[in-house]
Design a protein around this motif. Structure first.
Motif, PDB file in Angstrom:
ATOM      1  N   TRP A   1       1.148  -1.257  -0.250  1.00 61.09           N
ATOM      2  CA  TRP A   1       0.124   0.191   0.028  1.00 61.09           C
ATOM      3  C   TRP A   1       0.478   1.085   0.270  1.00 61.09           C
ATOM      4  O   TRP A   1       0.190   2.237  -0.527  1.00 61.09           O
TER       5      TRP A   1
ATOM      6  N   SER B  44      -1.825   0.866  -5.637  1.00 60.98           N
ATOM      7  CA  SER B  44      -3.234   0.540  -4.567  1.00 60.98           C
ATOM      8  C   SER B  44      -4.236   0.105  -5.474  1.00 60.98           C
ATOM      9  O   SER B  44      -4.281  -0.674  -6.239  1.00 60.98           O
TER      10      SER B  44
ATOM     11  N   GLN C 241      -3.311   4.566   1.557  1.00 58.96           N
ATOM     12  CA  GLN C 241      -1.824   3.646   0.916  1.00 58.96           C
ATOM     13  C   GLN C 241      -1.419   4.260   2.193  1.00 58.96           C
ATOM     14  O   GLN C 241      -0.925   4.737   2.775  1.00 58.96           O
TER      15      GLN C 241
ATOM     16  N   TYR D 142      -8.209   2.595   4.144  1.00 55.89           N
ATOM     17  CA  TYR D 142      -8.125   1.664   3.355  1.00 55.89           C
ATOM     18  C   TYR D 142      -9.314   1.164   2.493  1.00 55.89           C
ATOM     19  O   TYR D 142     -10.163   0.261   1.428  1.00 55.89           O
TER      20      TYR D 142
ATOM     21  N   ASP E 100     -11.803   3.081   2.521  1.00 55.56           N
ATOM     22  CA  ASP E 100     -12.141   3.411   0.927  1.00 55.56           C
ATOM     23  C   ASP E 100     -12.282   2.956  -0.106  1.00 55.56           C
ATOM     24  O   ASP E 100     -13.312   3.056  -1.219  1.00 55.56           O
ATOM     25  N   GLN E 101     -11.019   2.704   0.150  1.00 55.86           N
ATOM     26  CA  GLN E 101     -10.989   1.402  -1.637  1.00 55.86           C
ATOM     27  C   GLN E 101     -10.929   1.015  -1.653  1.00 55.86           C
ATOM     28  O   GLN E 101     -11.894   0.501  -3.637  1.00 55.86           O
TER      29      GLN E 101
ATOM     30  N   ARG F 137     -15.303   0.782  -2.779  1.00 58.58           N
ATOM     31  CA  ARG F 137     -14.589   1.517  -4.359  1.00 58.58           C
ATOM     32  C   ARG F 137     -14.847   0.576  -5.279  1.00 58.58           C
ATOM     33  O   ARG F 137     -15.837   0.572  -6.259  1.00 58.58           O
ATOM     34  N   SER F 138     -14.183  -1.053  -4.936  1.00 58.28           N
ATOM     35  CA  SER F 138     -14.631  -1.854  -5.736  1.00 58.28           C
ATOM     36  C   SER F 138     -15.957  -3.052  -5.651  1.00 58.28           C
ATOM     37  O   SER F 138     -15.845  -3.739  -6.063  1.00 58.28           O
TER      38      SER F 138
ATOM     39  N   ASP G 157      -6.587   8.802  -6.252  1.00 59.73           N
ATOM     40  CA  ASP G 157      -6.240   7.515  -6.336  1.00 59.73           C
ATOM     41  C   ASP G 157      -5.716   6.431  -5.092  1.00 59.73           C
ATOM     42  O   ASP G 157      -5.911   5.374  -4.696  1.00 59.73           O
TER      43      ASP G 157
END
Length: 806
Positions: free
Chosen positions: A30, A34, A542, A68, A70-71, A74-75, A538
């Protein structure tokens, strides 16, 4: 004892993948990667993302987890969260576990995220500080599991030892500094009075089926048993053989090695396999090629995962790091590092039928999510660009007012324009170093309101570098005249050496302090990207581990790669990493002043701009040092070099700018710059199209002109504007300003390097204050005031001045 038989079924808290189609996802580095970048390389979104965090969670750790997630959100992926204890297992409390559960539940409500919580993985390994302590481990796992089961319905507990080949891996007494005491009796499952390869590598650590929702296993391919760490294609059937305990043990006796039968099939637990294949690039000429090794291994893993009932997730570390199995050589575990690898993996994932893509509802944080309030943004049309415009207008007005006051109130002016020390610079440096200290102690309060982003696009770092160059450009020529060129140059090089040794001492001191059981060093030994750096939004979330191999320094003898990382300042606290840049730039001073003394200022500035342009075009990296990530030397030298030139020619530059022509020119340029920004902002604010200005120009200003790491041209213009306005203001208003705040800022500014060095320990200390509410305005004001008061007193008392450079 191991688990009793149970009916197969999914674990609570997370959805189940389709039968025969386990989830696939990476464990990312990280600090450099990302979720979005990995998805782009692979060509499809993973079903899970893995992250490792210390436990118990501190205030900063909570922020890291949020970012973390948050990423992950989104996926629409599952969060595979590994928790690594940083204190003794016996010291962990129920309250800490309940705080964890509350956080997971809140993130589930806000972002819809589901968690697999892997607590203290590889607990049977001698290399873990929590390893081979089955009694304490079981108690701690149950403590966390009870809290998660009671308070986080969106989370499942995962029990995950290391593969048992080589167990007990050491002498079962423990070789890891800081580890707890082992009790060999707890590990002697064979009853022969000794701990050895015939003992069960898993059963002593089993917490019980009611506490475990998922089981896992760390099972990488390290190469053949006869030559571990070598580049070799795995033999067919190796993965299933190791999973079932029939491969890798030779003729050694033992029991409980069939992990699959005991903990997946008999216990009815879903399984997550963390696996990868070793490839050491430095020895690639003597072994198989990278694709052949990794593809052979992942095909074995995929074939087993899609046909063996119970295997429901595959985690592949996307990492590159030194490994003891390869003799300390760098091992590349990644599978998307090249288009060839990524393409082959993508094709085999599809052919095998593993599950990728969203497995939970994806959350668009920009529309319906709840990003943390502290999270930055790199959107040019956001508040950052508006603040830059506002500050530019204010600075232009201050410049105008300073000129008028200097003309009509001469009694307020700075009294001695020939003062070689120039207390105006000391006061300004004091204000800048206070801004640095306040910014690094991340709490709300009056000091934060006054200093954070108080100077437009620039931060304290840019001004600190510029002023350091300016002061050295002033004082070094004096040393040359007094001592002679060779002696002055030797003195400057000795200063650079002292700064370097100080940097090494601080790096080591912070690491040693962070190993104390009552000190949480992660407040400065890790850093979380706010999304406002060179990597853009993006990169938000991290987590940068700034001491990745520091633990190796405690081995005897320490491996060379770890010593090299220390000597090259590839490790260190984030609040201090600019120190390496200062060391390097200080070495350049004698050469720069030698050229300036021969009236070659045009050559110095020309080379400086050429290097700046070269870095902007090609993103070169001069050194592997940590500071190059945030302060690339070919970029940041431009502020220092211009400072040296200004300091060397201070009197000539001052005369030129304060004369009638110079004053009018500077005022006009400042007004034009501020006016142009204000006009663009107004057009954007009210949707007015300006003649000769392309639509959307304002939206792209921040991204193209004001990025901090790259010191883009807009920041350089703001830097020049700020130094000119500050000098003009302090010249015109010196006496009232000096009476009001000079007593505080001047001492700090004259010893700004000392303040910068000692502030590292204050940031660490504040980060370890129990129960500190960083968002409380009054508490934050008190914390900042207390820290600054203590540092001021230390300066006044000249505390450790003989040890710490000033």
């Amino acid at each position: 004892a191991g688990p009793a038989a149970a009916e197969p079924g999914p674990g609570p808290g997370v959805p189940s993948p389709p039968a025969g189609a386990p989830w696939f996802g990476p464990s990312l580095d990280w600090a450099r990667d990302s979720a979005a970048a990995y998805t782009e390389r692979l060509g499809t979104a993973p079903a899970l993302f893995a992250q490792t965090m210390p436990y118990p969670l501190g205030p900063d750790d909570v922020t890291y987890v949020e970012q973390y997630v948050d990423q992950v959100a989104r996926s629409g992926a599952v969060a595979f969260l590994s928790l690594e204890p940083r204190t003794a297992l016996s010291d962990l409390t129920r309250a800490q576990a309940e705080e964890l559960a509350g956080l997971l539940a809140a993130l589930g409500q806000q972002r819809g995220t589901r968690f697999l919580v892997r607590f203290a993985p590889e607990m049977n390994g001698s290399w873990r500080t929590w390893g081979q302590q089955p009694g304490d481990y079981v108690q701690a796992f149950r403590l966390v599991a009870d809290a998660v089961h009671a308070g986080a319905p969106n989370a499942a507990m995962l029990w995950s030892p290391a593969h048992g080949v080589g167990y007990p891996f050491a002498d079962a007494r423990g070789l890891v500094p800081g580890s707890g005491a082992r009790d060999p009796a707890e590990l002697d499952t064979s009853g022969d009075g000794a701990v050895g390869p015939d003992d069960d590598p898993y059963a002593p650590y089993w917490p019980g089926g009611e506490y475990v929702d998922w089981v896992g296993l760390s099972l990488p391919w390290f190469g053949p048993v006869a030559s571990p760490g070598s580049n070799a294609v795995p033999e067919p059937g190796t993965f299933v053989g190791e999973l079932t305990g029939t491969s890798g043990y030779g003729d050694l006796p033992g029991e409980g090695r069939d992990f699959l039968a005991t903990y997946v099939q008999a216990a009815g637990k879903p399984m997550a396999v963390e696996t990868s294949a070793l490839f050491a690039p430095g020895t690639a000429t003597t072994g198989a090629q990278e694709l052949a090794i990794k593809q052979a291994w992942w095909r074995q893993v995929f074939a087993a995962a899609t046909t063996v009932p119970g295997v429901q997730a595959v985690v592949w570390p996307e990492l590159e790091r030194p490994d003891i199995e390869a003799g300390g050589a760098v091992v590349d575990w990644r599978v998307t590092s090249t288009p060839e690898l990524a393409g082959a993996l993508r094709a085999d994932l599809a052919a095998a039928g593993l599950t990728t893509g969203a497995v939970t509802p994806a959350t668009d944080l920009a529309v319906g999510g709840a990003a943390p309030a502290h999270q930055g943004t790199s959107t040019g049309a956001g508040p950052q660009m508006g603040w830059i415009v506002f500050c530019a207008v204010v600075l232009a007005l201050v410049l105008l007012v300073s000129g008028l006051v200097g003309r009509f109130a001469p009694g307020w002016r700075y009294p001695d324009e020939h003062d070689p020390r120039d207390r105006r610079l000391d006061l300004f440096r004091g204000w800048i170093i206070v801004a640095v200290v306040v910014t690094h102690i991340e709490v709300s309060g009056l000091w934060s309101d006054v200093t954070l982003n108080a100077i437009g696009a620039i931060t304290g770092a840019e001004m600190f570098v510029l002023l350091s160059g300016l002061v050295l450009g002033m004082v070094y020529p004096v040393a040359v005249r007094r001592l002679g060129g060779p002696a002055a140059a030797l003195g400057m090089l000795k200063r650079a050496r002292r700064l370097y040794l100080t940097a090494l001492a601080v790096v080591l001191l912070v690491y040693l302090l962070s190993r104390l059981p009552f000190v949480d060093g992660t407040v400065i030994t890790t850093f979380t990207d706010r999304g406002t750096g060179a990597a853009g939004s993006d990169a938000t979330g991290q987590v940068y581990d700034l001491y990745p191999n520091a633990g190796q320094l405690l081995h005897y003898p320490p491996p060379w790669y770890a010593v090299q990382e220390l000597l090259l300042l590839q490790m260190g606290p984030w609040v201090f990493n600019i120190m390496g840049l200062f060391v390097l730039l200080t070495v350049l001073v004698p050469g720069l002043v030698w050229l300036l003394g021969r009236r070659l200022w045009w050559l110095v500035l020309g080379v400086s701009w050429a290097l700046y342009a070269l870095e902007a075009r090609y993103s070169l990296r001069v050194l592997p040092s940590q500071f190059e990530d945030s302060f690339p030397v070919l970029t940041w030298q431009i502020a220092f070099t211009h400072g040296v030139v200004l300091g060397f020619h201070r009197r000539q530059v001052t005369r030129a700018l304060t004369g009638r022509v110079g004053a009018v020119t500077v005022g006009a340029l400042a007004g034009l710059y501020a006016g142009a920004l204000a006009l663009l902002w107004a057009g954007h604010r009210w949707g007015v199209e300006l003649p000769f200005v392309p639509a959307g120009t304002y939206d792209g200003l921040y991204e193209t002109l004001y990025q901090r790491t790259d010191l883009q041209l807009g920041r350089l213009v703001d830097l020049a504007l700020m130094i000119v306005v500050a000098y003009a203001f302090l010249t015109a208003f010196w006496k009232p300003v000096d009476r009001a705040v000079g007593w505080f800022y001047v001492p700090l500014g004259s010893t700004s390097l000392y303040v910068f060095i000692v502030h590292v320990l204050f940031v660490l200390a504040v980060g370890n204050l129990p129960g500190l509410d960083r968002s409380d305005w009054w508490v934050g004001t008190g914390v900042h005031t207390a820290v600054l008061a203590v540092i001021w007193l230390m300066v006044r008392r000249r505390f450790l001045f003989r040890v710490v450079p000033t």
